[in-house]
Write an enzyme that holds these catalytic residues in place. Structure first.
Site, PDB file in Angstrom:
ATOM      1  N   ASP A 201      -9.167  24.261  32.401  1.00  0.00           N
ATOM      2  CA  ASP A 201     -10.267  23.805  31.562  1.00  0.00           C
ATOM      3  C   ASP A 201     -11.198  24.977  31.251  1.00  0.00           C
ATOM      4  O   ASP A 201     -11.611  25.710  32.157  1.00  0.00           O
ATOM      5  CB  ASP A 201     -11.026  22.716  32.339  1.00  0.00           C
ATOM      6  CG  ASP A 201     -12.134  22.093  31.525  1.00  0.00           C
ATOM      7  OD1 ASP A 201     -11.824  21.321  30.607  1.00  0.00           O
ATOM      8  OD2 ASP A 201     -13.317  22.377  31.815  1.00  0.00           O
ATOM      9  N   GLU A 243      -6.922  26.046  27.864  1.00  0.00           N
ATOM     10  CA  GLU A 243      -7.664  25.244  26.905  1.00  0.00           C
ATOM     11  C   GLU A 243      -8.754  26.138  26.336  1.00  0.00           C
ATOM     12  O   GLU A 243      -9.847  26.252  26.882  1.00  0.00           O
ATOM     13  CB  GLU A 243      -8.300  24.030  27.594  1.00  0.00           C
ATOM     14  CG  GLU A 243      -8.970  23.080  26.627  1.00  0.00           C
ATOM     15  CD  GLU A 243     -10.461  22.901  26.866  1.00  0.00           C
ATOM     16  OE1 GLU A 243     -11.049  23.605  27.669  1.00  0.00           O
ATOM     17  OE2 GLU A 243     -11.019  22.033  26.193  1.00  0.00           O
TER      18      GLU A 243
END
Ligand code: BGC
Length: 530
Positions: A201, A243
């Site tokens: 993330d 990401e």
């Protein structure tokens, strides 16, 4: 399961465990519920599931605010149940990756609690503090609907702390070697348990430096490479998926020499699929893929249509964004930050032709595709729910009470109206050979049957018609011609002489003769094996 390049041609499936299947009637989906549904995923053709964060969390950001990196929140079950899930998935040839949230913790994490309470705490320096809010001026704010600054004053600490996301998510200080080591321990902990890798993330923001935009700094890449070296040495089949919402030419820094990330989401392609559809013109897709550099042989893009966040429109021009908002988010409440907080089917007005067409692109363009749970049955969203919760509602399994999701009262209001579970559910679509679910299943199985569709070989085919996106996948013995009509009208595609041959229509499983011209129904697609 060994095969260190497994991710290069794999079908991924993103799941919110809370919303997938509740096994004990408390209204929250859990690990055991997911385990019970593995056969469904196997049947669908999924190779790897990505589960959203299941760690203890106050849920100010649905679990992306972690309060303990080493356990599972009890509403999802226990570590033992996670182990059972991993084993059961592996038995079926399905891998599991989880979110690794490196950049920030929850403000309820004991590290932050200790850091703010005491200037001399060993955890004080785990976070980024300053006496004023002027440092790193000009760095963009990501959650601009809610936050006005990347600094928040903390009464207890009597200093400001730095956060790139919500003010309940203080950024970790990666300049502190203890933070660096701690996060490597977290990685080791989950991989030792059998997890197959991470969707990392927000890896873009790990370090801060004055005078920069604090994104993708050399220090950040150096640390991510260190993590990769550790993974390669100790867990050679595990992957890191980035990401990072950037242009492909910038994103390739995250692959570098094949020694950083294994995979990265192709963020700019996603909105261009919708843009091309809205414009009835393929050029936006062609342009971005032509601008996408070749990547190292051990790397792969991941492609997607939707996920658990808003459909982000950061990567299009202001004008394109306005057009897409007009087309896909006609009501104010559908917009969030710079994006659209709706699911795939409602965005496309539940037009089956369009839903299939964008999936045809997803499953035939280069990259490993990720499906978002529920989109395979055309699930709807619930705009009454705040933030991004409207696209994270319970999976609709059947037409029994609460959609077969839970015997208790679901944790959130279910989807209403046209997309109610009486109208949209797995059981009904399993029964019909013509359902969206069956079509998606077929697309996945064709993609797996023909290696050409899984490779990265792509050649544009000139059809003299801008509304038709045509390309050849693979070469030689296995070449597949894909034609997609992005317009609302019938279109005629000119077929260049070298492709005027006999082939096979893969969906209808019968011969297909390619003549000089092919007529395509509105929003239709053809996959022809030459
Ligand atoms: C996740 C979001 C989350 C944010 C902060 C993202 O990239 O996809 O859901 O809010 O990171 O952790």
């Amino acid at each position: 399961m060994t095969n260190s390049l497994w991710y290069k041609n794999a079908v991924f499936y993103e799941i919110s465990v809370r919303a997938f299947k509740d096994s004990d009637g408390d209204g929250h989906g859990d690990l055991q519920g997911l385990t019970e549904k593995l056969d469904y995923l196997k049947d669908l053709g999924v190779d790897c599931i990505w589960i959203m964060p299941i760690y203890p969390s106050p849920l100010r950001d649905d679990g992306y605010d972690i309060a303990d990196y080493y356990s599972v929140d009890k509403t999802y079950g226990s570590l033992d149940q996670l182990k059972t899930l991993i084993e059961a998935a592996h038995q079926r040839g399905i891998r599991i990756i989880t979110d690794l949230v490196l950049n920030h913790t929850s403000d309820e994490h004991p590290w932050f609690q200790s850091a703010r309470a005491d200037k001399n705490s060993p955890y004080r320096d785990y976070y980024v503090w300053n006496d004023d809010d002027k440092k790193y001026a000009g760095v963009r704010i990501i959650f601009q609907d809610v936050e006005t600054s990347n600094w928040t004053w903390d009464e207890k600490a009597v200093q400001y702390f730095w956060h790139r996301f919500y003010s309940t998510q203080p950024d970790l200080n990666f300049d502190n070697p203890n933070v660096q080591d701690e996060m490597l321990n977290v990685v080791r902990f989950w991989l030792s348990m059998g997890i197959d890798g991470f969707r990392v993330d927000a890896p873009t923001y790990l370090f801060e430096r004055e005078g920069t935009n604090c994104e993708s700094l050399p220090e950040t890449h150096a640390y991510l490479k260190r993590m990769r070296r550790m993974i390669d040495a100790d867990f050679p089949n595990a992957i890191m998926l980035a990401e990072s919402n950037q242009w492909p030419r910038e994103l390739i820094q995250y692959f570098d020499n094949g020694d950083e990330f294994h995979m990265a989401f192709h963020f700019p392609l996603m909105p261009r699929i919708y843009l091309a559809l809205a414009q009835g013109d393929a050029s936006a897709i062609v342009k971005i893929l032509n601008d996408t550099p070749v990547i190292p042989a051990n790397c792969q893009w991941t492609t997607f249509l939707r996920n658990h966040d808003e459909l982000t429109l950061e990567m299009v021009t202001d004008e394109e964004r306005k057009l897409m908002w007009r087309e896909y988010a006609p009501e104010e409440k559908m917009i969030l930050n710079l994006g659209i907080r709706r699911r795939l089917a409602p965005i496309l007005n539940n037009d089956r032709r369009k839903i299939e067409l964008v999936n045809s692109l997803l499953f035939t363009l280069p990259g490993s595709p990720i499906l978002y749970y529920g989109d395979e049955i055309g699930m709807g969203d619930n705009l009454n729910l705040p933030d991004r919760h409207g696209v994270r509602t319970p999976m609709q399994w059947d037409d029994s009470l609460h959609a077969g999701f839970s015997a208790g009262t679901p944790f959130t209001e279910m989807v209403q109206g046209d997309y109610h579970y009486l109208k949209v559910n797995v059981a009904d679509q399993m029964k019909s050979q013509h359902s969206l679910l069956r079509t998606i299943q077929k697309m996945i199985s064709l993609r797996k049957q023909y290696a050409a569709l899984g490779g990265n070989q792509l050649e544009w085919v000139e059809t003299d018609n801008p509304a038709v996106l045509a390309y050849l996948r693979g070469q030689g013995d296995e070449a597949i011609l894909v034609l997609n009509n992005l317009s609302e009208h019938v279109q005629v595609a000119h077929i260049p002489a070298e492709y005027q041959t006999s082939g096979q229509n893969l969906f209808e499983d019968r011969p297909y003769i390619l003549n000089a011209h092919v007529s395509l129904q509105p929003y239709s697609y053809l996959w022809i094996k030459l």
